[in-house]
Design a protein around this motif. Structure first.
Motif, mmCIF file in Angstrom:
data_model
loop_
_atom_site.group_PDB
_atom_site.id
_atom_site.type_symbol
_atom_site.label_atom_id
_atom_site.label_comp_id
_atom_site.label_asym_id
_atom_site.label_seq_id
_atom_site.Cartn_x
_atom_site.Cartn_y
_atom_site.Cartn_z
ATOM 1 N N ASP A 7 -49.642 -108.311 9.102
ATOM 2 C CA ASP A 7 -50.065 -107.228 9.535
ATOM 3 C C ASP A 7 -48.481 -106.332 9.708
ATOM 4 O O ASP A 7 -47.461 -107.096 10.249
ATOM 5 C CB ASP A 7 -50.576 -107.921 10.945
ATOM 6 N N GLY A 8 -48.660 -105.047 10.324
ATOM 7 C CA GLY A 8 -47.944 -103.963 10.160
ATOM 8 C C GLY A 8 -46.694 -104.173 11.647
ATOM 9 O O GLY A 8 -45.372 -103.917 11.673
ATOM 10 N N LEU A 9 -47.267 -104.793 12.835
ATOM 11 C CA LEU A 9 -46.539 -104.529 13.807
ATOM 12 C C LEU A 9 -46.917 -105.386 15.391
ATOM 13 O O LEU A 9 -47.220 -105.378 15.757
ATOM 14 C CB LEU A 9 -46.943 -103.011 14.625
ATOM 15 N N PRO A 10 -46.522 -106.968 14.647
ATOM 16 C CA PRO A 10 -46.891 -108.619 14.875
ATOM 17 C C PRO A 10 -46.233 -107.765 16.714
ATOM 18 O O PRO A 10 -45.483 -107.753 16.878
ATOM 19 C CB PRO A 10 -46.302 -109.370 14.422
ATOM 20 N N GLY A 56 -50.454 -107.996 18.025
ATOM 21 C CA GLY A 56 -49.849 -107.316 18.176
ATOM 22 C C GLY A 56 -50.634 -105.932 16.831
ATOM 23 O O GLY A 56 -52.058 -105.963 16.890
ATOM 24 N N LYS A 57 -50.388 -104.996 16.296
ATOM 25 C CA LYS A 57 -51.157 -103.693 15.732
ATOM 26 C C LYS A 57 -51.738 -104.263 14.235
ATOM 27 O O LYS A 57 -50.756 -103.777 13.524
ATOM 28 C CB LYS A 57 -50.208 -102.879 16.121
ATOM 29 N N ARG A 58 -53.257 -104.176 14.368
ATOM 30 C CA ARG A 58 -53.669 -104.635 12.868
ATOM 31 C C ARG A 58 -53.443 -103.491 12.416
ATOM 32 O O ARG A 58 -54.093 -102.787 12.699
ATOM 33 C CB ARG A 58 -54.383 -105.597 13.089
ATOM 34 N N ARG A 59 -53.037 -103.841 10.527
ATOM 35 C CA ARG A 59 -53.557 -102.420 9.787
ATOM 36 C C ARG A 59 -54.481 -102.250 9.805
ATOM 37 O O ARG A 59 -55.999 -102.824 10.188
ATOM 38 C CB ARG A 59 -52.867 -103.337 8.705
ATOM 39 N N GLU A 88 -58.448 -106.231 10.577
ATOM 40 C CA GLU A 88 -59.400 -107.667 11.326
ATOM 41 C C GLU A 88 -58.108 -108.310 10.351
ATOM 42 O O GLU A 88 -58.686 -109.804 10.354
ATOM 43 C CB GLU A 88 -60.470 -107.996 9.769
ATOM 44 N N GLY A 89 -57.144 -108.689 10.777
ATOM 45 C CA GLY A 89 -56.353 -108.969 10.209
ATOM 46 C C GLY A 89 -55.768 -109.159 9.062
ATOM 47 O O GLY A 89 -56.906 -109.447 7.999
#
Length: 348
Positions: free
Chosen positions: A213-216, A173-176, A181-182
């Protein structure tokens, strides 16, 4: 086991995506949502940030999430305590924590709390029914927690009757921001898939798991939501097409309380075979190696149907069928199947 997601205002995630993620996670049975107003990387100004934040909180509450809000002593007064679980960052005094424990649900920092600190809380009559604990996540590579330290911290907290949660990272997904780096709790998990990380934390006895993270991806959300408390779920490849064997292996098993030298023995295999009413004919009775899953066949008499995971190199036995193989990267999980613990297989 309760599982959850993290949603952050002001970090470039589209608000529509945030709300859709909340709804999907709720559909998957997730119950917890972690968020924070301490976002130094925020790309929006104060008013817009808090508008986004308020919309996230409203959507979470509408979908019946327990909302975990990361707070510090400077900003705690800005938020209505009622209905929120406050995850207390560093800087709160013992007296403040005791007082808060009598007015709302709070979460301690599971990564830094000590036995001495918990003993003081107990002696000051903190309300432990309102106290849980949540580990940190670690954006910086190589700074995540050591697994043995993690286990010791959890045992200490459990000894005080406190449930403990931890974070797993998103991989697909989209990492923060800002490092991307997760956000895992354990450094060992940083290069694992989200699915394996969650199953590993469950094997370690973690009480609840949150994607940091905010958008898995939806796939990652679904995988985390499927983990089960106190059960080790291991991926394996089938080496048989025998229908009775395949049906037998779909069950959840329990490790015997007495530890064998070379194998992990399931309690229920023979019982499940009787329930199915089938037989296990000799097949693929070859040399056994680490990570093999075996079933005793009819030549073993009353032991027919016994299921084992091999933890050694063992000679071929015409009474034992090798029916599956744990995938290489997950053989280590079998080491976390403790006596009387549940375990099951996911075949790929």
């Amino acid at each position: 086991m309760e599982t959850g997601i993290s949603i952050y205002a002001g970090l470039g995630y589209k608000q529509k995506e945030n709300i859709e993620l909340i709804k999907f996670a709720a559909q998957m049975g997730m119950k917890r949502l972690f968020t924070s107003t301490q976002v130094p990387e925020s790309s929006v100004d104060g008013d817009n940030f808090f508008n986004e934040f308020a919309e996230i909180i409203t959507a979470a509450a509408t979908n019946d999430f327990e909302i975990i809000l990361d707070v510090n002593p400077e900003n705690i007064e800005e938020f209505t305590v009622s209905g929120l679980t406050l995850r207390l960052d560093d800087g709160f005094s013992i007296e403040q924590i005791v007082e808060l424990s009598h007015t709302c649900k709070i979460q301690l920092n599971a990564s830094t709390v000590t036995n001495e600190f918990l003993t003081i809380l107990l002696n000051l009559n903190a309300n432990f029914q309102n106290i849980s604990a949540l580990h940190n996540y670690y954006p910086h590579v190589l700074t995540g927690l050591d697994t043995y330290f993690f286990i010791d911290q959890n045992k200490m907290l459990h000894d005080f009757g406190i449930s403990v949660g931890a974070f797993v990272q998103s991989v697909k997904g989209k990492r923060r921001a800002p490092l991307f780096e997760g956000l895992p709790t354990l450094e060992d998990c940083r290069n694992f898939s989200t699915d394996l990380s969650a199953r590993y934390l469950a094997a370690l006895g973690t009480d609840f798991i949150i994607i940091g993270d905010g958008l898995p991806t939806e796939e990652e959300v679904a995988a985390v939501s499927s983990v089960r408390e106190n059960e080790v779920i291991i991926q394996a490849k089938l080496l048989t097409d025998d229908l009775t064997t395949v049906e037998l292996l779909q069950n959840t098993f329990t490790r015997r309380p007495d530890i064998s030298k070379s194998v992990i023995r399931a309690i229920e295999g023979r019982k499940f075979l009787k329930q199915i009413g089938g037989t296990i004919e000799p097949n693929n009775s070859i040399e056994r190696k680490y990570g093999n899953i075996t079933i005793d066949n009819n030549k073993f008499g009353r032991y027919a149907g016994e299921i084992q995971i091999v933890d050694d190199i063992l000679p071929a036995d015409e009474r034992v069928n090798v029916v599956a193989q744990i995938i290489d990267e997950e053989i280590f999980l079998s080491g976390y199947i403790k006596p009387n613990q549940k375990f099951s297989f996911r075949f790929i």
